[in-house]
Design a protein around this motif. Structure first.
Motif, PDB file in Angstrom:
ATOM      1  N   TYR A  11       3.071 -22.669  10.301  1.00 42.90           N
ATOM      2  CA  TYR A  11       2.074 -22.817  11.376  1.00 42.90           C
ATOM      3  C   TYR A  11       2.714 -22.472  12.757  1.00 42.90           C
ATOM      4  CZ  TYR A  11      -1.051 -24.422   7.850  1.00 42.90           C
ATOM      5  OH  TYR A  11      -1.733 -24.233   6.427  1.00 42.90           O
ATOM      6  N   GLN A  12       2.032 -21.732  13.707  1.00 39.62           N
ATOM      7  CA  GLN A  12       2.465 -21.497  15.015  1.00 39.62           C
ATOM      8  C   GLN A  12       2.191 -22.442  16.170  1.00 39.62           C
ATOM      9  OE1 GLN A  12       4.779 -18.980  15.582  1.00 39.62           O
ATOM     10  NE2 GLN A  12       4.112 -16.936  14.999  1.00 39.62           N
ATOM     11  N   LYS A  68       6.673 -24.995  16.267  1.00 37.53           N
ATOM     12  CA  LYS A  68       5.845 -24.635  15.241  1.00 37.53           C
ATOM     13  C   LYS A  68       6.101 -25.590  14.378  1.00 37.53           C
ATOM     14  CE  LYS A  68       7.138 -20.615  17.516  1.00 37.53           C
ATOM     15  NZ  LYS A  68       5.785 -19.793  18.339  1.00 37.53           N
ATOM     16  N   ASN A 130      11.210 -17.577  19.595  1.00 41.64           N
ATOM     17  CA  ASN A 130      10.815 -16.467  18.786  1.00 41.64           C
ATOM     18  C   ASN A 130      10.934 -16.627  17.213  1.00 41.64           C
ATOM     19  OD1 ASN A 130      10.508 -13.478  17.355  1.00 41.64           O
ATOM     20  ND2 ASN A 130       9.148 -13.339  19.317  1.00 41.64           N
ATOM     21  N   LEU A 131       9.991 -16.962  16.524  1.00 44.07           N
ATOM     22  CA  LEU A 131      10.226 -17.181  15.084  1.00 44.07           C
ATOM     23  C   LEU A 131      10.558 -15.944  14.251  1.00 44.07           C
ATOM     24  CD1 LEU A 131       9.487 -18.879  12.807  1.00 44.07           C
ATOM     25  CD2 LEU A 131       7.221 -18.360  12.507  1.00 44.07           C
ATOM     26  N   TYR A 359       0.976 -13.413  22.993  1.00 45.50           N
ATOM     27  CA  TYR A 359       0.439 -14.142  21.809  1.00 45.50           C
ATOM     28  C   TYR A 359      -0.432 -13.304  20.923  1.00 45.50           C
ATOM     29  CZ  TYR A 359      -2.787 -17.379  19.426  1.00 45.50           C
ATOM     30  OH  TYR A 359      -3.603 -18.042  18.376  1.00 45.50           O
ATOM     31  N   GLU A 362       1.716 -11.145  18.788  1.00 42.45           N
ATOM     32  CA  GLU A 362       2.413 -11.952  17.768  1.00 42.45           C
ATOM     33  C   GLU A 362       1.624 -12.371  16.614  1.00 42.45           C
ATOM     34  OE1 GLU A 362       4.174 -15.680  19.027  1.00 42.45           O
ATOM     35  OE2 GLU A 362       5.702 -15.042  17.682  1.00 42.45           O
ATOM     36  N   GLN A 363       0.155 -12.527  16.835  1.00 38.63           N
ATOM     37  CA  GLN A 363      -0.650 -12.909  15.841  1.00 38.63           C
ATOM     38  C   GLN A 363      -0.901 -11.545  15.267  1.00 38.63           C
ATOM     39  OE1 GLN A 363      -0.334 -16.410  16.314  1.00 38.63           O
ATOM     40  NE2 GLN A 363      -2.109 -16.403  15.160  1.00 38.63           N
ATOM     41  N   LEU A 366       2.109 -10.843  13.022  1.00 41.40           N
ATOM     42  CA  LEU A 366       2.149 -11.665  11.622  1.00 41.40           C
ATOM     43  C   LEU A 366       1.137 -11.300  10.622  1.00 41.40           C
ATOM     44  CD1 LEU A 366       2.764 -15.326  13.414  1.00 41.40           C
ATOM     45  CD2 LEU A 366       4.325 -13.641  12.112  1.00 41.40           C
TER      46      LEU A 366
END
Length: 374
Positions: A11-12, A68, A130-131, A359, A362-363, A366
């Motif tokens: 989870y972010q 995260k 940054n994941l 944001y 990035e969503q 993903l």
């Protein structure tokens, strides 16, 4: 790869405050250690910029959450979490594992572990949170499966530290004899079916809760975008004659605005990378529902060279600002010229604009990667 009785989700956002607290580490200390280790491996001839790195993360984490978290759900088994944590630290050297908790319910155990992923950059400031990029650098995988590889690797590590789940059922009978816990197949199957039913219900409840949270966060980011665009759209022509007026501004507000202005360069660089990544993927127009054309027009009005001049301008503003400490009857505040206040207000709004788009991008990335993997 799927392991029986093990489910891992990423989870972010930070983990919920539930269950028994297992450990808490100093986030900044762990981040500093990881950054220095990465830098020394990449740049053996260049001195490590310790002061700049510490200032960056110390200030940046006050305006953006780094956290995260991973959720490890176990049915009918438990794990040696301390041994697992050691292995996670060893396996993912660019991730700071910050804290963890454990929640137990009947035959199910859920572990929540907060982490901060650090990515290295060749140009500009050398580090970012940054994941996806952090995982790509550690797992050396393709961008469309690196998140799935991360989950698989954690599942594999968890499977190495499985141990029996302690039962609360007494083992001594009324007459002192040891109770045999082996049950006939029919009873066992009934219990398994009940457990599966509860698991499906719990998963659905968790999915809906996370969906609601994502909607709330999404709404907040869109509101930030809207507010930022309104601020950037304001015309200051009528107020130019009052540029030298001195304003009294709350110290906390001034500090937050200045921090956003300082980190605009990093947010801008992250934005370019996310846009490049999203353009390489098949994304339909109806997914990009934020005001992308209006955002793009604001971004086009500022050149890359102007972004790099912002830090120097912030230093000039800081040198002109007078900070008034807290007195008996007043909160601490700053005295700042209207010209300087409007300048950092504009830069902070631009930071909110770009960070909000980051944001949402990035969503989208993903979600697109998840659909490709599925």
């Amino acid at each position: 790869m799927v392991y029986q009785n093990i489910m891992v989700d990423i989870y972010q956002a930070a983990s919920p405050a539930v269950g028994e607290r297992l450990f808490d580490d100093d986030m900044l200390r762990d981040i500093y250690y990881i950054c220095e280790e990465i830098f020394q491996k990449k740049n053996r001839q260049i001195p490590y910029p310790q002061k700049e790195v510490e200032e960056y993360f110390e200030e940046f984490h006050t305006i953006i959450s780094f956290f995260k978290h991973v959720e490890i759900t176990l049915d009918f088994v438990d794990i040696d979490w301390s041994a697992l944590l050691d292995e996670l630290i060893h396996t993912f050297p660019q991730i700071a594992w910050i804290g963890g908790s454990k929640e137990k319910e009947e035959n199910r155990v859920v572990y929540y572990i907060d982490f901060v992923p650090i990515a290295y950059r060749e140009n500009g400031f050398p580090f970012m949170v940054n994941l996806l990029q952090s995982l790509e650098q550690q797992l050396y995988g393709e961008s469309d499966d690196v998140l799935d590889s991360f989950v698989d690797e954690i599942e594999k590590l968890v499977s190495n530290f499985i141990k029996p789940l302690k039962s609360s059922v007494p083992t001594i009978g009324k007459k002192g004899e040891v109770i045999n816990h082996e049950e006939d197949n029919a009873t066992y199957l009934i219990k398994m079916e009940e457990a599966v039913s509860r698991e499906r219900y719990a998963k659905e409840r968790m999915r809906l809760a996370n969906k609601k949270l994502e909607v709330v966060i999404d709404q907040m980011e869109r509101q930030n975008l809207s507010r930022a665009m309104k601020e950037l759209s304001k015309s200051s022509d009528d107020d130019n004659e009052n540029w030298d007026h001195v304003l009294k501004v709350d110290l906390r507000e001034y500090s937050q605005l200045l921090q956003k202005a300082k980190f605009l360069e990093q947010s801008w660089a992250m934005n370019k990378e996310l846009i490049t990544k999203s353009e390489k993927m098949t994304i339909s127009d109806n997914q990009l529902t934020y005001e992308r054309e209006q955002v793009r027009s604001f971004k086009d009005s500022v050149s890359t060279n102007e972004i790099y001049l912002i830090l120097d301008e912030c230093k000039l503003i800081e040198s002109r600002v007078k900070i008034k400490r807290k007195s008996w009857f007043r909160q601490p505040h700053v005295r700042i010229m209207k010209m300087d206040y409007d300048s950092i207000l504009n830069k902070a709004a631009y930071f909110d604009l770009i960070q909000g788009e980051n944001y949402l991008l990035e969503q989208i990335v993903l979600n697109e990667e998840s659909s490709i993997e599925g």
